[in-house]
Design an enzyme around this catalytic site. Structure first.
Site, PDB file in Angstrom:
ATOM      1  N   SER A  30       0.778  -1.131  -0.100  1.00 50.96           N
ATOM      2  CA  SER A  30      -0.204  -0.127  -0.350  1.00 50.96           C
ATOM      3  C   SER A  30       0.979   1.742  -0.181  1.00 50.96           C
ATOM      4  CB  SER A  30      -1.160  -0.102   0.981  1.00 50.96           C
ATOM      5  OG  SER A  30      -1.610   1.769   1.532  1.00 50.96           O
ATOM      6  N   HIS A  55      -1.542  -1.656  -4.563  1.00 54.47           N
ATOM      7  CA  HIS A  55      -2.859  -1.327  -3.473  1.00 54.47           C
ATOM      8  C   HIS A  55      -2.879   0.352  -3.883  1.00 54.47           C
ATOM      9  CE1 HIS A  55      -6.585  -1.840  -0.591  1.00 54.47           C
ATOM     10  NE2 HIS A  55      -5.755  -0.715  -0.116  1.00 54.47           N
ATOM     11  N   ASP A  57      -4.717   4.244  -1.880  1.00 52.93           N
ATOM     12  CA  ASP A  57      -5.400   4.432  -1.195  1.00 52.93           C
ATOM     13  C   ASP A  57      -5.997   5.649  -1.220  1.00 52.93           C
ATOM     14  OD1 ASP A  57      -5.579   1.696   0.533  1.00 52.93           O
ATOM     15  OD2 ASP A  57      -4.232   2.663   1.104  1.00 52.93           O
ATOM     16  N   MET A  59      -9.402   8.160  -0.541  1.00 51.51           N
ATOM     17  CA  MET A  59      -9.935   9.345   0.912  1.00 51.51           C
ATOM     18  C   MET A  59     -10.607  10.495   0.736  1.00 51.51           C
ATOM     19  SD  MET A  59      -7.442   7.376   4.382  1.00 51.51           S
ATOM     20  CE  MET A  59      -6.585   5.980   4.076  1.00 51.51           C
ATOM     21  N   HIS A  88      -8.673   1.295  -3.816  1.00 53.71           N
ATOM     22  CA  HIS A  88      -8.777   1.344  -2.814  1.00 53.71           C
ATOM     23  C   HIS A  88     -10.109   2.522  -2.341  1.00 53.71           C
ATOM     24  CE1 HIS A  88      -9.637   0.262   2.137  1.00 53.71           C
ATOM     25  NE2 HIS A  88     -10.616   0.543   1.660  1.00 53.71           N
ATOM     26  N   MET A  90     -11.926   4.609  -0.462  1.00 52.10           N
ATOM     27  CA  MET A  90     -12.729   5.066   0.833  1.00 52.10           C
ATOM     28  C   MET A  90     -13.479   6.959   0.478  1.00 52.10           C
ATOM     29  SD  MET A  90      -9.806   3.627   3.521  1.00 52.10           S
ATOM     30  CE  MET A  90      -8.957   3.670   2.199  1.00 52.10           C
ATOM     31  N   MET A 159     -11.614  -4.930   6.042  1.00 52.86           N
ATOM     32  CA  MET A 159     -10.363  -4.217   7.364  1.00 52.86           C
ATOM     33  C   MET A 159     -10.652  -5.182   8.333  1.00 52.86           C
ATOM     34  SD  MET A 159     -10.270  -2.154   5.366  1.00 52.86           S
ATOM     35  CE  MET A 159      -8.599  -0.757   6.159  1.00 52.86           C
ATOM     36  N   ASP A 197      -6.487  -5.462   5.549  1.00 50.97           N
ATOM     37  CA  ASP A 197      -6.120  -4.588   4.468  1.00 50.97           C
ATOM     38  C   ASP A 197      -6.402  -4.350   6.454  1.00 50.97           C
ATOM     39  OD1 ASP A 197      -4.405  -1.583   4.400  1.00 50.97           O
ATOM     40  OD2 ASP A 197      -6.519  -1.921   2.782  1.00 50.97           O
TER      41      ASP A 197
END
Ligand code: DX5
Ligand code: ZN
Length: 250
Positions: A30, A55, A57, A59, A88, A90, A159, A197
């Site tokens: 990540s 990966h 992330d 957000m 991913h 979020m 998660m 994760d």
């Protein structure tokens, strides 16, 4: 016991049921924990060291209390690695951003069950764009919410911390849920990846794998050490191999 009784009798789950004897564990570094000034370099190191996917992330400061990165970073990474880029999301309205990330080079998406009133539609939109779809669930969300969507996805993300930040501690109460989801997957869609994760390090990785995970996301344990990325990945792999030699109950 008659033959029909036997067929209905509860069966003890074996390692085969849990998919344990055929599982190859994949690593998904990540980038949240990477040095963003040297991002391309660090991703290249991870690729050379045998990472299976990267990966990413995303957000929005609303779905989770933190901001991270957007599609331009995906576009930059697309130019420096051949690894699949899993994104991913979020964020509160994932549907609005799918195309932008696809154009930037995302290969698959992990979207949350939480807060999505039309998860099936989101999954179908991802598939219509020709990309891999996965569903993520938070630590307090039960495995059962996956039952009706499992057949439509290629990946489940459990998660193992509350989403929003790297460098948190693995939540051990997620282990029974990982086991439940593994059983569900073996029953309904055995090719589906089970990814974990959050807080994955040489201590928690073997526990997650023993419970049924076959993809490990790791940020801090790979990019956050004052060490080579390859050495950090080796330590993670070694922790899993050690466990496999000396199985323990979890
Ligand atoms: C957390 C993110 C994770 C994060 C994991 O919300 O989804 O992917 O990068 O970081 P570590 O491995 O440091 O817990
Ligand atoms: Zn993540």
């Amino acid at each position: 016991m008659t033959a029909s009784n036997l067929a209905n009798a509860p069966r003890i789950m074996t390692e085969t049921d849990l998919g344990m004897n055929k599982r190859i564990v994949k690593l998904a570094p990540s980038i949240l924990a990477a040095d963003f000034a040297r991002l391309g370099e660090q991703v290249a190191e991870a690729e050379q060291a045998g990472a299976d996917r990267i990966h990413i992330d995303v957000m929005d400061g609303h779905f989770v209390p933190n901001l991270s990165i957007g599609a331009p970073i995906v576009a930059s990474l697309r130019r420096v690695t051949r690894l699949p880029l899993e994104t991913h999301l979020m964020i509160s309205d994932p549907d609005f951003f799918l195309e932008e990330f696809v154009d930037a080079g995302s290969d698959s998406f992990l979207v949350h069950w939480e807060g999505n009133a039309n998860l099936h539609r989101t999954v179908q939109s991802i598939k219509a764009l020709g990309k891999g779809a996965g569903v993520a669930i938070n630590p307090a969300t039960p495995a059962a919410v996956l039952e009706e969507i499992l057949q439509d996805i290629e990946q489940v993300l459990i998660m193992t911390v509350n989403p929003g930040f790297g460098h948190q501690h693995f939540i051990p109460t997620t282990l029974p849920k990982i086991r439940r989801v593994r059983l569900m997957i073996e029953k309904v869609k055995s090719g589906c990846d089970l990814e974990v994760d959050g807080g994955i390090d040489p201590e928690s990785a073997p526990l997650a794998v023993a419970a049924g995970a076959n993809v490990l996301v790791a940020g801090t344990a790979i990019f956050g050490e004052n060490d080579e990325v390859a050495a950090a990945m080796d330590r993670l792999r070694a922790s899993i191999n050690q466990w496999e030699k000396q199985p323990q109950s979890v």
